[in-house]
Write a protein that holds these residues in place. Structure first.
Motif, PDB file in Angstrom:
ATOM      1  N   VAL A  27      45.175  -9.450 -83.847  1.00 37.73           N
ATOM      2  CA  VAL A  27      44.705 -10.972 -83.709  1.00 37.73           C
ATOM      3  C   VAL A  27      43.351 -11.390 -83.355  1.00 37.73           C
ATOM      4  O   VAL A  27      42.847 -10.925 -82.432  1.00 37.73           O
ATOM      5  CB  VAL A  27      45.842 -11.546 -82.484  1.00 37.73           C
ATOM      6  CG1 VAL A  27      45.845 -13.192 -82.539  1.00 37.73           C
ATOM      7  CG2 VAL A  27      47.214 -10.947 -82.603  1.00 37.73           C
ATOM      8  N   GLU A  28      42.916 -12.183 -84.147  1.00 32.29           N
ATOM      9  CA  GLU A  28      41.238 -12.311 -83.986  1.00 32.29           C
ATOM     10  C   GLU A  28      41.201 -13.766 -83.181  1.00 32.29           C
ATOM     11  O   GLU A  28      40.092 -13.730 -82.386  1.00 32.29           O
ATOM     12  CB  GLU A  28      40.661 -12.731 -85.522  1.00 32.29           C
ATOM     13  CG  GLU A  28      40.874 -11.792 -86.335  1.00 32.29           C
ATOM     14  CD  GLU A  28      40.023 -10.592 -85.984  1.00 32.29           C
ATOM     15  OE1 GLU A  28      38.959 -10.815 -85.416  1.00 32.29           O
ATOM     16  OE2 GLU A  28      40.274  -9.320 -86.454  1.00 32.29           O
ATOM     17  N   SER A  29      42.022 -14.665 -83.170  1.00 30.93           N
ATOM     18  CA  SER A  29      41.909 -16.045 -82.546  1.00 30.93           C
ATOM     19  C   SER A  29      43.164 -16.587 -82.108  1.00 30.93           C
ATOM     20  O   SER A  29      44.326 -16.111 -82.526  1.00 30.93           O
ATOM     21  CB  SER A  29      41.250 -16.849 -83.424  1.00 30.93           C
ATOM     22  OG  SER A  29      42.040 -17.173 -84.559  1.00 30.93           O
ATOM     23  N   PRO A  30      42.968 -17.744 -81.155  1.00 25.84           N
ATOM     24  CA  PRO A  30      44.447 -18.029 -80.547  1.00 25.84           C
ATOM     25  C   PRO A  30      45.331 -18.659 -81.654  1.00 25.84           C
ATOM     26  O   PRO A  30      46.664 -18.540 -81.296  1.00 25.84           O
ATOM     27  CB  PRO A  30      43.991 -18.970 -79.642  1.00 25.84           C
ATOM     28  CG  PRO A  30      42.644 -18.761 -79.301  1.00 25.84           C
ATOM     29  CD  PRO A  30      41.926 -17.808 -80.344  1.00 25.84           C
ATOM     30  N   SER A  31      44.908 -19.101 -82.987  1.00 28.53           N
ATOM     31  CA  SER A  31      45.900 -19.660 -83.676  1.00 28.53           C
ATOM     32  C   SER A  31      46.535 -18.667 -84.450  1.00 28.53           C
ATOM     33  O   SER A  31      47.737 -19.027 -84.882  1.00 28.53           O
ATOM     34  CB  SER A  31      44.833 -20.603 -84.676  1.00 28.53           C
ATOM     35  OG  SER A  31      44.073 -19.543 -85.436  1.00 28.53           O
ATOM     36  N   GLU A  32      46.178 -17.598 -84.676  1.00 31.47           N
ATOM     37  CA  GLU A  32      46.918 -16.372 -85.225  1.00 31.47           C
ATOM     38  C   GLU A  32      47.988 -15.867 -84.203  1.00 31.47           C
ATOM     39  O   GLU A  32      48.843 -15.123 -84.842  1.00 31.47           O
ATOM     40  CB  GLU A  32      45.987 -15.255 -85.562  1.00 31.47           C
ATOM     41  CG  GLU A  32      44.902 -15.581 -86.633  1.00 31.47           C
ATOM     42  CD  GLU A  32      44.114 -14.577 -86.973  1.00 31.47           C
ATOM     43  OE1 GLU A  32      44.397 -13.273 -86.644  1.00 31.47           O
ATOM     44  OE2 GLU A  32      42.892 -14.875 -87.548  1.00 31.47           O
ATOM     45  N   LEU A  33      47.939 -16.063 -82.953  1.00 28.58           N
ATOM     46  CA  LEU A  33      48.910 -15.442 -81.934  1.00 28.58           C
ATOM     47  C   LEU A  33      50.291 -15.704 -82.339  1.00 28.58           C
ATOM     48  O   LEU A  33      51.014 -14.685 -82.392  1.00 28.58           O
ATOM     49  CB  LEU A  33      48.643 -15.789 -80.654  1.00 28.58           C
ATOM     50  CG  LEU A  33      49.092 -15.060 -79.567  1.00 28.58           C
ATOM     51  CD1 LEU A  33      48.858 -13.624 -79.697  1.00 28.58           C
ATOM     52  CD2 LEU A  33      48.897 -15.596 -77.983  1.00 28.58           C
ATOM     53  N   PRO A  34      50.964 -16.731 -82.483  1.00 30.00           N
ATOM     54  CA  PRO A  34      52.431 -16.920 -82.401  1.00 30.00           C
ATOM     55  C   PRO A  34      52.669 -16.229 -83.916  1.00 30.00           C
ATOM     56  O   PRO A  34      53.627 -15.557 -83.604  1.00 30.00           O
ATOM     57  CB  PRO A  34      52.346 -18.581 -82.732  1.00 30.00           C
ATOM     58  CG  PRO A  34      50.987 -19.311 -82.047  1.00 30.00           C
ATOM     59  CD  PRO A  34      50.108 -18.285 -82.522  1.00 30.00           C
ATOM     60  N   ALA A  35      52.258 -16.279 -84.953  1.00 33.64           N
ATOM     61  CA  ALA A  35      52.696 -15.667 -86.381  1.00 33.64           C
ATOM     62  C   ALA A  35      52.510 -14.149 -85.855  1.00 33.64           C
ATOM     63  O   ALA A  35      53.521 -13.452 -86.226  1.00 33.64           O
ATOM     64  CB  ALA A  35      51.851 -15.964 -87.306  1.00 33.64           C
ATOM     65  N   ALA A  36      51.475 -13.624 -85.263  1.00 33.97           N
ATOM     66  CA  ALA A  36      51.325 -12.236 -85.132  1.00 33.97           C
ATOM     67  C   ALA A  36      52.501 -11.901 -84.070  1.00 33.97           C
ATOM     68  O   ALA A  36      53.077 -10.646 -84.422  1.00 33.97           O
ATOM     69  CB  ALA A  36      50.041 -11.931 -84.257  1.00 33.97           C
ATOM     70  N   LEU A  37      52.769 -12.530 -83.024  1.00 32.90           N
ATOM     71  CA  LEU A  37      53.866 -11.996 -82.333  1.00 32.90           C
ATOM     72  C   LEU A  37      55.167 -11.962 -82.930  1.00 32.90           C
ATOM     73  O   LEU A  37      55.978 -11.054 -82.690  1.00 32.90           O
ATOM     74  CB  LEU A  37      54.175 -12.977 -81.326  1.00 32.90           C
ATOM     75  CG  LEU A  37      52.954 -12.904 -79.771  1.00 32.90           C
ATOM     76  CD1 LEU A  37      52.919 -14.296 -79.189  1.00 32.90           C
ATOM     77  CD2 LEU A  37      53.048 -11.837 -79.047  1.00 32.90           C
ATOM     78  N   ALA A  38      55.516 -13.112 -83.618  1.00 30.35           N
ATOM     79  CA  ALA A  38      56.696 -13.097 -84.508  1.00 30.35           C
ATOM     80  C   ALA A  38      56.779 -11.832 -85.527  1.00 30.35           C
ATOM     81  O   ALA A  38      57.996 -11.161 -85.669  1.00 30.35           O
ATOM     82  CB  ALA A  38      56.721 -14.295 -85.211  1.00 30.35           C
ATOM     83  N   ALA A  39      55.636 -11.584 -86.079  1.00 31.34           N
ATOM     84  CA  ALA A  39      55.727 -10.675 -87.033  1.00 31.34           C
ATOM     85  C   ALA A  39      55.881  -9.095 -86.522  1.00 31.34           C
ATOM     86  O   ALA A  39      56.653  -8.440 -86.944  1.00 31.34           O
ATOM     87  CB  ALA A  39      54.377 -10.703 -87.824  1.00 31.34           C
ATOM     88  N   ALA A  40      55.317  -9.007 -85.474  1.00 24.15           N
ATOM     89  CA  ALA A  40      55.193  -7.851 -84.671  1.00 24.15           C
ATOM     90  C   ALA A  40      56.600  -7.496 -84.204  1.00 24.15           C
ATOM     91  O   ALA A  40      56.993  -6.259 -84.193  1.00 24.15           O
ATOM     92  CB  ALA A  40      54.225  -7.537 -83.672  1.00 24.15           C
ATOM     93  N   ALA A  41      57.163  -8.452 -83.668  1.00 27.12           N
ATOM     94  CA  ALA A  41      58.464  -8.512 -82.859  1.00 27.12           C
ATOM     95  C   ALA A  41      59.627  -8.039 -83.882  1.00 27.12           C
ATOM     96  O   ALA A  41      60.339  -7.430 -83.717  1.00 27.12           O
ATOM     97  CB  ALA A  41      58.984  -9.748 -82.244  1.00 27.12           C
ATOM     98  N   HIS A  42      59.381  -8.740 -85.210  1.00 31.21           N
ATOM     99  CA  HIS A  42      60.391  -8.521 -86.293  1.00 31.21           C
ATOM    100  C   HIS A  42      60.350  -7.115 -86.815  1.00 31.21           C
ATOM    101  O   HIS A  42      61.411  -6.270 -86.772  1.00 31.21           O
ATOM    102  CB  HIS A  42      60.122  -9.521 -87.399  1.00 31.21           C
ATOM    103  CG  HIS A  42      60.815  -9.358 -88.467  1.00 31.21           C
ATOM    104  ND1 HIS A  42      62.249  -9.790 -88.530  1.00 31.21           N
ATOM    105  CD2 HIS A  42      60.816  -8.800 -89.613  1.00 31.21           C
ATOM    106  CE1 HIS A  42      62.621  -9.694 -89.600  1.00 31.21           C
ATOM    107  NE2 HIS A  42      61.936  -8.887 -90.319  1.00 31.21           N
TER     108      HIS A  42
END
Lengths: 542, 166
Positions: free
Chosen positions: A193-208
């Motif tokens: 994750v490079e920046s705050p804006s990418e965090l929600p999507a990255a969390l969801a994708a990794a969790a999935h």
């Protein structure tokens, strides 16, 4: 080496009882063969289990008995805990060695063995359960006072609403960072994750991804330490609670978070740094009550600071480099410890010397992968397999000429290990051994290793986990090799027919492979040399 | 079969097979003598088909520095004739389709495209899991998806048809 005279050794061998009468090896390929060899040296019988795809494989033939456990697919064979326990009971095995991968770190499998009255050669189910959760391992390391990679110690919320609360935490950790799966491994369930804006999507994708791959969607945040090396410490503990470190390994040369090359000791560490690192690893092992063999993995920052990553509570693929440096047989030590014996004098002596290694060992993994296509797996049939030999060379292979490499399993075919008195000598030996290795029928990682062994950054030990991404540019080398392959085929196609019509001035030109015109002039008219070469080509490869 | 004899002045076409085949033509006189085994080099003849035999083609597996290639060696004039015939027949076809086949056996994880989708060159079509790794299969060229032959969860073997593009 301090070994007793031969007569004494024979006497000792007669008096020493094997740790077990019969051991079931719950694995396949090179590691199953490796474990069977250790069993035989200890005087234990070895029982192999195999899928249909592995019937007749070298490890199956090496075993004293073999049990078929299902079709090729791992979920229907090597991952079926209850079938393997049943096979162990039916074959009269007293212990089960899980190797690496498959069931080796599954607490439920260790528990099933224990419940069936079998000795599981590895840590206790409780330790495995604790270490399988990377977050629990991070907390244990933190409790033991071992520095962990800065990040969170509890599962991160993945719901969009709760992510805001995590942003402050993320700012503290710093950008870029990694979202990692608590149950993860091999790079799965991991997101950069490079920046705050990418965090929600990255969390969801990794969790999935983690939920799909491991059945557990818990994820956490960790700082991305750039330019770091991967350094790990070999641990061995007995049931009485003694734990020792047997030296460290550098495993920085990786692709897709999977190791390609490992060496021991880690180059460039001072004796004091080694001692400190080994102490940290032992502290983590004590905290989690480690018994048997395990590896504590660390990131080694460019500043020379270790950060704990995780513990792999099993024999590692790369255990051999530690064996070559220490002179120990880790699998035999595992079996002794599993039988309740205390750490052997040889182990304790090796632990004493662990920070002052006197040899250097390097392992390269020969895999059925195409190094020109991002190491994509390439199944197929091996038509020729010739292993290197000679001083200081060890090959742990699970294949031979005629082996079918199935897409159902890990592409690792063999490990080529070399040992010498220091790193430069080990590199010389590695290059020599790689020259001797011949494989036909499938593409392997061999071109990568040949390149690596001569690459200035590797020879100079400029190691970091992004080594491959940064340095490996195979297109040109492969194109050059393709052109040479075409010329070799042309020469083989035309044989000596063409040569007879060629003027002597052209015939004397150096061959395309750079060899000199050693047969120019004399002998040309009789053609005996060409004839000999033709015959040699017809026989080649032997 | 009768061995084809080669004379200087005759040309040989060499095709190093692969995703981007390398084609070299040279005079047989340039071919040089068969090389002796050297470190990292291997050469062995591969079985030839009936068509190979008719067209005077032979195949070799060649390993150079660990890189493995399959090389076809054939008389250039026969290869030229065949190419011309192929071009001629292609011109008569109204439109060409491209069939994407499995390069590795494995299990389909995800299918990213559906019939009628327009795709660009290099766009991911689907992913195959083999040997614990996911491998993206990409479009060889731009086009429209005419048929999707697989669904997620399917097992595929080497060479199985995956997607047909128009």
């Amino acid at each position: 080496m301090n070994r007793p005279p031969a007569a004494l050794r024979v006497a000792a061998a007669e008096s020493r009882r094997p740790p077990f009468r019969r051991v079931l090896v719950a694995n396949r390929g090179e590691i199953a063969l490796r474990i069977i060899r250790a069993c035989h040296e200890l005087g234990c019988e070895a029982v192999a289990v195999h899928s249909d795809a592995d019937a007749g494989a070298p490890f199956v033939r090496a075993a004293d008995a073999a049990v078929r456990i299902g079709p090729a697919s791992p979920v229907e064979s090597y991952l079926r805990a209850e079938v393997i326990v049943e096979a162990a009971l039916r074959s009269g095995a007293e212990a089960v060695h899980p190797g690496y991968g498959f069931l080796s770190e599954r607490a439920a499998f260790a528990e099933a063995c224990r419940a069936a009255g079998l000795v599981f050669v590895g840590p206790s189910p409780e330790t495995l359960a604790g270490l399988g959760d990377k977050l629990a391992a991070r907390r244990a390391a933190a409790r033991a006072g071992v520095p962990v990679v800065p990040g969170t110690l509890e599962p991160a919320p993945v719901e969009a609403a709760a992510v805001d609360g995590l942003l402050a935490e993320a700012e503290r950790i710093g950008w870029p960072l990694l979202v990692k799966a608590a149950a993860g491994g091999g790079g799965r369930g991991m997101r950069r994750v490079e920046s705050p804006s990418e965090l929600p999507a990255a969390l969801a994708a990794a969790a999935h991804e983690a939920a799909a791959a491991f059945g557990d969607g818990a994820v956490y945040l960790e700082r991305l330490v750039s330019g770091a090396r991967h350094v790990e410490v070999q641990l061995l503990g007995d049931t009485a609670g003694s734990v020792v470190a047997l030296g460290e390994r550098d495993c920085s040369v990786q692709r897709r978070h999977q190791k390609l090359v490992e060496e021991a000791p880690a180059p460039g560490l001072s004796e004091a740094q080694r001692r400190a690192l080994h102490r940290l690893a032992v502290a983590v092992a004590r905290e989690v009550g480690l018994v048997n063999a395990a590896t504590a993995e660390f990131l080694w920052t460019p500043e020379g600071e270790p950060y704990f990553l995780e513990v792999n509570a099993r024999l590692q693929v790369e255990h051999g480099v530690t064996e070559l440096v220490t002179g120990l047989d880790l699998v035999q030590e595992q079996l002794r410890v599993a039988a309740g014996e205390p750490l052997s004098p040889a182990v304790l002596a090796a632990a004493e010397r662990a920070a002052t290694p006197e040899r250097h060992a390097i392992e390269v993994r020969i895999g059925a992968e195409d190094p020109a296509r991002d190491f994509a797996p390439v199944p197929g049939t091996i038509t020729e397999w010739h292993e290197p030999g000679g001083p200081g060379v060890r090959v742990d292979a699970g294949v031979e000429a005629g082996s079918r490499v199935s897409g159902d399993y890990d592409p690792l075919l063999a490990k080529l290990l070399v040992v010498a008195e220091d790193r430069p000598a080990a590199l010389d030996r590695l290059r020599r051994a790689l020259d001797e290795l011949r494989v036909a029928g499938i593409q392997t990682t061999l071109p990568f290793h040949r390149w690596l062994a001569g690459h200035a950054a590797f020879v100079g030990a400029e190691l970091a986990t992004d080594f491959v991404a940064r340095h490996w540019q195979p297109a040109e080398a492969r194109a050059t090799a393709a052109r040479e392959a075409a010329m070799l085929a042309a020469a083989a196609r035309t044989g000596s027919h063409a040569r007879k019509a060629v003027p002597a001035s052209q015939a004397g030109q150096p061959a395309h492979d750079g060899r000199g015109p050693e047969d120019a002039g004399a002998g040309r008219t009789s053609g005996w040399r060409e004839q000999g070469r033709l015959e040699a080509t017809a026989r080649w490869p032997r | 079969m009768a061995p084809l004899s080669y004379l200087a002045g005759e040309r040989l076409r060499l095709t190093v097979e692969g995703a981007e085949p390398l084609v070299i033509e040279l005079d047989v006189a340039e071919a040089g003598p068969p090389a002796e085994p050297a470190p990292g080099r291997l050469l062995r003849p591969l079985p030839v088909s009936a068509i190979d035999r008719v067209e005077g083609r032979r195949r070799f597996e060649v390993v150079v520095d660990g890189w493995r290639f399959e090389v076809a060696a054939e008389p250039a004039r026969l290869a030229d004739l065949r190419d011309r015939a192929r071009r001629a027949s292609a011109e008569h076809r109204p439109h060409a389709t491209a069939t994407v086949r499995a390069q590795i056996p494995g299990r389909i994880v995800t299918v990213h495209v559906a019939v009628g989708d327009a795709v660009a060159t290099g766009q991911a079509l689907l992913s195959i899991e083999a040997m614990k790794m996911e491998n993206e299969v990409r479009a060889p060229r731009a086009g429209t998806i005419e048929r999707v032959a697989v669904a997620s969860g399917d097992r595929v073997e080497l060479g199985d048809e995956l997607v047909v593009m128009e």
